[in-house]
Structures are given as C-alpha cells and as structure tokens.
Design a protein around this motif. Structure first.
Motif, PDB file in Angstrom:
ATOM      1  N   PRO A   1       0.834  -1.220   0.000  1.00 39.79           N
ATOM      2  CA  PRO A   1       0.000   0.000   0.000  1.00 39.79           C
ATOM      3  C   PRO A   1       0.860   1.258   0.000  1.00 39.79           C
ATOM      4  CG  PRO A   1      -0.755  -1.551   1.681  1.00 39.79           C
ATOM      5  CD  PRO A   1       0.562  -2.066   1.186  1.00 39.79           C
ATOM      6  N   GLY A   2       0.624   2.123  -0.961  1.00 37.94           N
ATOM      7  CA  GLY A   2       1.422   3.347  -1.088  1.00 37.94           C
ATOM      8  C   GLY A   2       2.601   3.167  -2.030  1.00 37.94           C
ATOM      9  N   PHE A  18      -0.272  10.647  -5.406  1.00 38.38           N
ATOM     10  CA  PHE A  18       0.250   9.273  -5.399  1.00 38.38           C
ATOM     11  C   PHE A  18       1.115   9.034  -6.639  1.00 38.38           C
ATOM     12  CE2 PHE A  18      -0.958   4.487  -5.657  1.00 38.38           C
ATOM     13  CZ  PHE A  18       0.216   4.128  -5.018  1.00 38.38           C
ATOM     14  N   GLU A  19       0.626   9.445  -7.798  1.00 45.27           N
ATOM     15  CA  GLU A  19       1.374   9.194  -9.035  1.00 45.27           C
ATOM     16  C   GLU A  19       2.704   9.929  -9.035  1.00 45.27           C
ATOM     17  OE1 GLU A  19       1.380   6.936 -11.334  1.00 45.27           O
ATOM     18  OE2 GLU A  19      -0.248   6.176 -10.091  1.00 45.27           O
ATOM     19  N   ARG A  20       2.664  11.161  -8.542  1.00 45.75           N
ATOM     20  CA  ARG A  20       3.874  11.981  -8.504  1.00 45.75           C
ATOM     21  C   ARG A  20       4.901  11.368  -7.544  1.00 45.75           C
ATOM     22  NH1 ARG A  20       3.229  18.485  -8.358  1.00 45.75           N
ATOM     23  NH2 ARG A  20       5.432  18.935  -8.650  1.00 45.75           N
ATOM     24  N   ARG A  59      10.282   5.806  -7.563  1.00 43.89           N
ATOM     25  CA  ARG A  59      10.732   4.744  -8.464  1.00 43.89           C
ATOM     26  C   ARG A  59      11.974   5.189  -9.232  1.00 43.89           C
ATOM     27  NH1 ARG A  59       9.592   2.560 -13.333  1.00 43.89           N
ATOM     28  NH2 ARG A  59      10.098   0.324 -13.298  1.00 43.89           N
ATOM     29  N   THR A  60      11.985   6.439  -9.636  1.00 48.05           N
ATOM     30  CA  THR A  60      13.171   6.966 -10.321  1.00 48.05           C
ATOM     31  C   THR A  60      14.382   6.896  -9.387  1.00 48.05           C
ATOM     32  OG1 THR A  60      11.733   8.437 -11.543  1.00 48.05           O
ATOM     33  CG2 THR A  60      14.062   8.960 -11.603  1.00 48.05           C
ATOM     34  N   LEU A  61      14.164   7.250  -8.124  1.00 45.16           N
ATOM     35  CA  LEU A  61      15.252   7.164  -7.135  1.00 45.16           C
ATOM     36  C   LEU A  61      15.731   5.723  -6.967  1.00 45.16           C
ATOM     37  CD1 LEU A  61      14.438   9.324  -3.960  1.00 45.16           C
ATOM     38  CD2 LEU A  61      16.109   9.784  -5.759  1.00 45.16           C
ATOM     39  N   LEU A 101      22.179  -6.069   0.121  1.00 46.87           N
ATOM     40  CA  LEU A 101      21.943  -4.737   0.691  1.00 46.87           C
ATOM     41  C   LEU A 101      20.738  -4.148  -0.039  1.00 46.87           C
ATOM     42  CD1 LEU A 101      24.463  -1.970   1.483  1.00 46.87           C
ATOM     43  CD2 LEU A 101      22.759  -1.515  -0.283  1.00 46.87           C
ATOM     44  N   ARG A 102      19.804  -3.544   0.724  1.00 48.22           N
ATOM     45  CA  ARG A 102      18.557  -3.064   0.117  1.00 48.22           C
ATOM     46  C   ARG A 102      18.292  -1.601   0.470  1.00 48.22           C
ATOM     47  NH1 ARG A 102      13.104  -4.883   2.813  1.00 48.22           N
ATOM     48  NH2 ARG A 102      13.594  -2.990   3.981  1.00 48.22           N
ATOM     49  N   THR A 103      18.245  -0.753  -0.536  1.00 50.50           N
ATOM     50  CA  THR A 103      17.887   0.642  -0.263  1.00 50.50           C
ATOM     51  C   THR A 103      16.382   0.819  -0.405  1.00 50.50           C
ATOM     52  OG1 THR A 103      18.052   1.342  -2.573  1.00 50.50           O
ATOM     53  CG2 THR A 103      20.066   1.484  -1.224  1.00 50.50           C
ATOM     54  N   ALA A 104      15.884   1.854   0.243  1.00 54.02           N
ATOM     55  CA  ALA A 104      14.475   2.244   0.091  1.00 54.02           C
ATOM     56  C   ALA A 104      14.460   3.681  -0.392  1.00 54.02           C
ATOM     57  CB  ALA A 104      13.768   2.133   1.433  1.00 54.02           C
ATOM     58  N   SER A 105      13.421   4.039  -1.132  1.00 56.31           N
ATOM     59  CA  SER A 105      13.278   5.416  -1.611  1.00 56.31           C
ATOM     60  C   SER A 105      11.907   5.939  -1.226  1.00 56.31           C
ATOM     61  CB  SER A 105      13.428   5.468  -3.133  1.00 56.31           C
ATOM     62  OG  SER A 105      14.672   4.924  -3.503  1.00 56.31           O
ATOM     63  N   GLN A 106      11.912   6.957  -0.400  1.00 52.99           N
ATOM     64  CA  GLN A 106      10.663   7.615  -0.018  1.00 52.99           C
ATOM     65  C   GLN A 106      10.800   9.084  -0.402  1.00 52.99           C
ATOM     66  OE1 GLN A 106       7.640   7.947   0.122  1.00 52.99           O
ATOM     67  NE2 GLN A 106       6.945   6.844   1.942  1.00 52.99           N
ATOM     68  N   VAL A 107       9.701   9.811  -0.414  1.00 49.86           N
ATOM     69  CA  VAL A 107       9.732  11.180  -0.958  1.00 49.86           C
ATOM     70  C   VAL A 107      10.703  12.117  -0.243  1.00 49.86           C
ATOM     71  CG1 VAL A 107       7.454  11.201  -2.039  1.00 49.86           C
ATOM     72  CG2 VAL A 107       7.658  11.706   0.405  1.00 49.86           C
ATOM     73  N   TYR A 108      11.143  11.772   0.965  1.00 51.02           N
ATOM     74  CA  TYR A 108      12.095  12.639   1.665  1.00 51.02           C
ATOM     75  C   TYR A 108      13.544  12.346   1.257  1.00 51.02           C
ATOM     76  CZ  TYR A 108      12.049   8.467   4.629  1.00 51.02           C
ATOM     77  OH  TYR A 108      12.099   7.180   5.062  1.00 51.02           O
TER      78      TYR A 108
END
Ligand SMILES: Cc1ncc(COP(=O)(O)O)c(C=O)c1O
Length: 388
Positions: free
Chosen positions: A199-200, A284-286, A292-294, A361-368
C-alpha cells in the motif's frame, strides 16, 4: 528525481534525524509529524471519556476509516479489517485454516518469503502435520516469468495454501501476483498475498486481484502510525476467518470478530486516513514516479560501484533496490557487521540481509530521500570494493 517539492524540501515534515542518511523506510516506515498529531488527537478523544468513545463511537469510526482505506485499494470496506501489522494478518489466516488442514497437505511459498512469515508457516505445518514447501526463486533474476514458472512447476494436488509476497522483503522485487493468484485459482489452491510493502508503493485493486486473503501495512509506505495494517478477506472465506485473539465478537461474523479483540490503543487505525490524505496531497502518481526513479538510480549506482550487472529488470522494481554483496559473507552476523559499519562509520542507515547463501543490501526510496544519498552510499561501497 527533479521534483522540487520532494527530497530535502519536504524532509522537515518528519522527525527523522538530519544527521543520518536514512535509506530504510522499508523496515518500519516513517510517519509524518502531522499524522502523529492526528493520532494524538484520537488518543485524547479516547482518554476524555473512554466508555463513551468505545461504547458509542469506536465501531463507526473504525468502519469509516476502513471504508476510506478500502476506496484507495479498490475493494469494499466490509471486507477490510484493521490488524496491528502484516505478521498478525498472516497469523490470523494461518490459524484460521489450521483446523482444516490434514497431514500431508502442503503450505507453499517462495525462497523470498519474509522470515517471520516463514516461521509462522513452519509452526502451522508442525501443528497440523502439513508440509512446508519453499520454492527456490533466483536472485539475481531476469524476469517475473521466472517466478511463475518456478511456482507452477511445484504446485501439486497436495498444495492446499500458498502465500506470495506482492513486494519481496530481502530482494525488493515486485512479484507477478495477478498471475500467481490465477495459477492457484486454476489449481484449487487457497492463496494469500503478503502485501506488507504494497500500500502506497504499488496501485492496488484487491477486488479484481481475486485472492482469498490479502494483508498489507499502512505504516510502511502509506504514512500511517506504527501498528496499522489490514486484512482483506474474500466474502466466501470470511466465515472461516478469525482473528488471532478471540473476544466478544466470536460467532458474530468477520467484522464483529476483528473489530474488537480486547482493549488497545486504536489511534493508529483511526489515523490511517490521515496518512492516506498526506499521500494524496503529495499526489500518489507523482510520489510513485519520484520514488521509483530514485530506486532505479540507486540500483544503477550501486551496481556500478560493486561492478555487477543490475540484479533485476526495471519492471520488477518499485521503491526498493537490492544488490548482492558477493564474497562478503553469508550469515546474519556478517550482515549485521556490514550494517553497523555503514551506520557507525558513515551514518548510513540501510539494511543488509542474509539471503540464499549470500548477503544483500537493500535501499528504500521515499519522498524525503534525494539521489545524492545513494551516490554517497555507492561511493562508500566503491571504495570498499577497491580496498580488497
Ligand atoms: C514481505 C513482508 N511480510 C511481512 C512483513 C512484516 O511486517 P510487520 O513487521 O509490519 O508485521 C514484512 C516487514 O518488513 C515484509 O517485508
């Protein structure tokens, strides 16, 4: 990567430590301050008059929150109940089906399964005499077809129940859940999707997905407070589906059983719509496009730093980018050592997992997050790579 509203421009909306390069939204999520304030307001409402709140308001408020979340996931509010976390959602279903299992029945998942889910499945297998089966799915992986082919080859008429991740935990892959559900339905296998990260992160249409059960977290990627998740159950499975904790509602139907499981702090559930509103205000789309680009940027710079090929095709990547750390060890202790080195020496918070005899190793990308945070990590890893 060039959305001026995101990254450092928005980071003060969270309490995150400015001195840490935080690349692990994936483990627990990060709740915006404004959502925490909404949660505190729910707690104050409860404390002002607990009897009035629980007796007269809780049911309607929970149902209205479930309805708001269901609309976002394209399903009916009456099929959605709140649970503390995806682990609880999985356990509720496993315990519900346990009395219906016979020795020799198979409980199936893949090698990318989240370890807590593996343990819960093993426990139910032990309890019932069923067999726990883990289908090996490779990583690195060339295409999502590989997942379907591997699973298809292992389903037999003894397979009774299957769990598939929507987005895998150690490897961050989007699994082809539509095809996996269809496969199970064709073979008469009960199927549950573990959407802990979904979700999200990925658009959801639970009604058309057609699984038997779906659980997911709102606290990871949907900005809800911690301890906020859901279980969706197909109407025909609701009569056999019970919460882990049985309380007053037993026998009263799916909603009565799940909506009250003893006294607790319901504020995280009631604040889920505030987390959703936060996402919808961002767009949400933005947000998806930015994150995803990150993630694809992260995958590319990390692969280059480690001198490997990107380990998964872009269509299997959403907000998580995992790379194998070849020759760096294989155990949980090895993983912890590398995690601690990155944090202690470089102030980078990023998880390292032991997976299939190697480290990932796993990175995460959130809007911040910002692209240069992954460049910094890649630079540290490149120097580490050259140092050997
Ligand atoms: C695929 C998957 N399933 C289940 C979980 C468990 O989530 P929770 O700790 O919120 O129960 C996680 C957590 O990272 C996960 O990645």
């Amino acid at each position: 990567m060039t959305d001026a509203r995101f990254g450092r421009a928005i980071r003060s909306a969270w309490l995150l430590d400015p001195d840490v390069v935080f690349l692990n939204n994936g483990s627990f999520g990060a709740t915006p301050i404004e959502v925490l304030e909404v949660q505190h307001e729910w707690q104050r409402r409860f404390e002002r008059e607990p009897l009035e709140f629980v007796g007269r308001h809780l049911h309607d408020e929970l149902r209205s929150a479930a309805q708001a979340m269901a609309a976002f996931m394209s399903c009916r509010g009456e099929d959605v109940v709140f649970v503390e976390n995806a682990t609880t959602g999985i356990n509720a279903v496993l315990r519900s089906i346990a009395p219906l299992l016979r020795p020799g029945d198979r409980l199936l998942t893949t090698s990318h399964v989240y370890n807590a889910v593996r343990q819960a499945m093993r426990y139910i297998a032990w309890l019932t005499g069923a067999e726990y089966v883990e289908v090996p799915v490779p990583f690195p992986i060339a295409s999502s077809e590989e997942v379907v082919e591997r699973v298809s080859a292992v389903l037999t008429d003894r397979t009774r129940f299957a769990v598939f991740d929507h987005v895998t935990s150690p490897t961050g892959l989007i699994f082809p859940v539509e095809q996996l559900v269809r496969l199970c339905k064709e073979r008469g296998v009960w199927v549950m999707i573990d959407g802990a990260h979904a979700p999200g992160m990925v658009p959801l249409d639970l009604e058309s997905l057609g699984a038997d059960w779906y659980t997911g977290n709102f606290h990871k990627w949907l900005f809800a407070p911690k301890g906020c998740a859901f279980l969706w159950t197909a109407p025909e499975r609701q009569p056999i589906t019970h919460p882990v904790v049985i309380s007053h509602g037993y026998g009263g139907g799916y909603l009565a059983e799940f909506d009250f499981t003893g006294t607790k702090d319901w504020s995280a559930y009631l604040s889920a719509p505030a987390g959703l509103a936060f996402l919808q205000r961002l767009g949400f789309e933005r947000a998806r496009q930015y994150n995803r680009t990150l993630a694809l940027h992260a995958q590319s710079v990390l692969a280059e730093a480690l001198a490997i090929e990107p380990p998964a095709p872009p269509e299997m990547i959403a907000y998580l980018a995992a790379v194998p750390l070849a020759g760096r060890g294989r155990t949980l202790d090895d993983a912890q050592r590398i995690h601690d080195w990155l944090f202690d020496e470089h102030r980078i918070e990023v998880p390292v997992f032991a997976f299939d005899g190697m480290l990932v190793l796993r990175t995460a990308s959130q809007v911040y997050n910002e692209a240069d945070e992954y460049d910094y990590l890649a630079d540290v890893l490149a120097r580490w790579n050259l140092a050997d």
